[in-house]
Design an enzyme around this catalytic site. Sequence first.
Site, PDB file in Angstrom:
ATOM      1  N   TYR A   1     -10.703   8.726   3.384  1.00  0.00           N
ATOM      2  CA  TYR A   1     -12.155   8.549   3.409  1.00  0.00           C
ATOM      3  C   TYR A   1     -12.847   9.535   4.347  1.00  0.00           C
ATOM      4  O   TYR A   1     -14.055   9.763   4.218  1.00  0.00           O
ATOM      5  CB  TYR A   1     -12.503   7.107   3.792  1.00  0.00           C
ATOM      6  CG  TYR A   1     -12.280   6.149   2.639  1.00  0.00           C
ATOM      7  CD1 TYR A   1     -13.235   6.009   1.633  1.00  0.00           C
ATOM      8  CD2 TYR A   1     -11.118   5.397   2.549  1.00  0.00           C
ATOM      9  CE1 TYR A   1     -13.035   5.150   0.561  1.00  0.00           C
ATOM     10  CE2 TYR A   1     -10.906   4.523   1.492  1.00  0.00           C
ATOM     11  CZ  TYR A   1     -11.873   4.405   0.494  1.00  0.00           C
ATOM     12  OH  TYR A   1     -11.662   3.558  -0.553  1.00  0.00           O
TER      13      TYR A   1
ATOM     14  N   HIS B   1      -6.773  -4.940   4.879  1.00  0.00           N
ATOM     15  CA  HIS B   1      -5.591  -4.710   4.047  1.00  0.00           C
ATOM     16  C   HIS B   1      -4.460  -5.716   4.303  1.00  0.00           C
ATOM     17  O   HIS B   1      -3.305  -5.351   4.455  1.00  0.00           O
ATOM     18  CB  HIS B   1      -5.063  -3.288   4.231  1.00  0.00           C
ATOM     19  CG  HIS B   1      -6.003  -2.233   3.751  1.00  0.00           C
ATOM     20  ND1 HIS B   1      -5.640  -0.917   3.649  1.00  0.00           N
ATOM     21  CD2 HIS B   1      -7.289  -2.287   3.344  1.00  0.00           C
ATOM     22  CE1 HIS B   1      -6.673  -0.208   3.208  1.00  0.00           C
ATOM     23  NE2 HIS B   1      -7.680  -1.032   3.021  1.00  0.00           N
TER      24      HIS B   1
ATOM     25  N   GLU C   1      -5.010   2.317  -8.231  1.00  0.00           N
ATOM     26  CA  GLU C   1      -3.918   2.498  -9.190  1.00  0.00           C
ATOM     27  C   GLU C   1      -3.312   1.178  -9.631  1.00  0.00           C
ATOM     28  O   GLU C   1      -3.421   0.153  -8.963  1.00  0.00           O
ATOM     29  CB  GLU C   1      -2.836   3.394  -8.591  1.00  0.00           C
ATOM     30  CG  GLU C   1      -2.199   2.877  -7.318  1.00  0.00           C
ATOM     31  CD  GLU C   1      -1.270   3.908  -6.670  1.00  0.00           C
ATOM     32  OE1 GLU C   1      -1.691   5.072  -6.503  1.00  0.00           O
ATOM     33  OE2 GLU C   1      -0.119   3.544  -6.352  1.00  0.00           O
TER      34      GLU C   1
ATOM     35  N   GLN D   1     -11.590  -8.464   6.324  1.00  0.00           N
ATOM     36  CA  GLN D   1     -10.961  -8.828   5.051  1.00  0.00           C
ATOM     37  C   GLN D   1     -10.043 -10.040   5.194  1.00  0.00           C
ATOM     38  O   GLN D   1      -9.382 -10.437   4.240  1.00  0.00           O
ATOM     39  CB  GLN D   1     -10.167  -7.637   4.509  1.00  0.00           C
ATOM     40  CG  GLN D   1     -11.035  -6.445   4.143  1.00  0.00           C
ATOM     41  CD  GLN D   1     -10.222  -5.248   3.662  1.00  0.00           C
ATOM     42  OE1 GLN D   1      -9.046  -5.346   3.357  1.00  0.00           O
ATOM     43  NE2 GLN D   1     -10.878  -4.094   3.601  1.00  0.00           N
TER      44      GLN D   1
ATOM     45  N   TYR E   1       6.452   4.048  -3.903  1.00  0.00           N
ATOM     46  CA  TYR E   1       5.246   4.482  -4.593  1.00  0.00           C
ATOM     47  C   TYR E   1       4.442   5.511  -3.790  1.00  0.00           C
ATOM     48  O   TYR E   1       3.361   5.903  -4.206  1.00  0.00           O
ATOM     49  CB  TYR E   1       4.421   3.260  -5.006  1.00  0.00           C
ATOM     50  CG  TYR E   1       5.174   2.481  -6.061  1.00  0.00           C
ATOM     51  CD1 TYR E   1       5.005   2.755  -7.406  1.00  0.00           C
ATOM     52  CD2 TYR E   1       6.152   1.562  -5.693  1.00  0.00           C
ATOM     53  CE1 TYR E   1       5.749   2.111  -8.373  1.00  0.00           C
ATOM     54  CE2 TYR E   1       6.908   0.908  -6.655  1.00  0.00           C
ATOM     55  CZ  TYR E   1       6.709   1.192  -7.983  1.00  0.00           C
ATOM     56  OH  TYR E   1       7.468   0.563  -8.944  1.00  0.00           O
TER      57      TYR E   1
END
Length: 391
Positions: free
Chosen positions: A285, A171, A264, A105, A274
């Site tokens: 997962y 991420h 979200e 990523q 959060y």
Amino acid sequence: MKKIPAIALSTAMIVAACSAGTTSNAAPADTAKLDAGGEQPATPLANAPFAVQEIASFSEPWAMTFLPRGKQALVTEKSGKLKLWQESGPVLDVAGVPAVAYGGQGGFGDIILAPDFATSGTIYLSWVEAGQGDTFGAVVGKAKFVNGAAPRIEGLQTIWKQDPKVPGRGHFSHRLAFSPDGQYLFIGSGERQKFDPAQDMKANLGKILRLNPDGSVPADNPFASQGGVTAQIWSLGHRNILGLAFDGNGQLWNQEMGPKGGDEVNLVEAKANYGYPIVSNGDHYDGKDIPDHPTRPEFAAPKLWWNPSVSPAGLAWYNGDAYPGWKNSLLMGALSGQGLVRMQIDGDTLHKSDRWDFGQRIREVEVREDGTVWLLTDGEGGKLLKLVPKA
């Protein structure tokens, strides 16, 4: 231009409308049920208040920003290239960009204009760099963009880094947004698929950070007195933040990829936690359960969530008039969800208003000065798409 089925958008130049009554209301009649749960069925593009026009092609585009007047845009490609798109000219390579650690990523990330871009030419970029011992981390820099036949950036300075760098290539998040008053730079920093750093106050992973435009820490940050990377923190308990946007009331919203069934959108408040990875409306997962948000009310709950997951990417506030009923909405791309989601803002709440099936992964959402919405599709054959309002 050819007209084709919506799901075959990758081979099309335009997807045309065919249905009367295509205007979109502020929110569907059953929005309360949708808002409370994770589901949101997608609808065909034929019923949308826009047609989709293919404008240009890119290789793994990740982010874009329009230059003033909207006739040009800067587009990042994940492998490390910066492109200058021109409405009436060729797509040009921009020289002077940093080397990026490309893989997984990671790579080139976000790009935004400084609030004083019209006079300074300053842009802000994010990318991934390698560290020692096969570790990686996102960084943010600022530079001057020099336009012209041979565009380039000059004077690149790194102003922020993920700390610590860790192994793995997931991420990074590295999304950027300026506050409406132009005084503060907000950075989304993912937890790097390491879970616990999202709650670790000695790391700036899994956090939203608030900095001055030069990268220094504002004296009134909620944890400024603690110094170090802790002083940067605005909010915590985030996972993979892939969109930041301020609305017309100055409220900051973020969307993030949750675990399985836990994507979200949050209203971001200073010092708020959060909850990830302690709570989530999704599960790991590998099938392991994560307690849902209602079990731990001390953590800030999302305003909306999605199960099945839609894999959010790109977030923009819309306040134009080009598409009826869209005023004061958030627009969110969906990767696995292969489409575009519209959410109506109602004070400090959100409503699931529309979700359209593009049949393609939507990576980025941007709004041009004329009120039209533009998208980037994901992957090697990524496209720049314009949503053309229906008459």
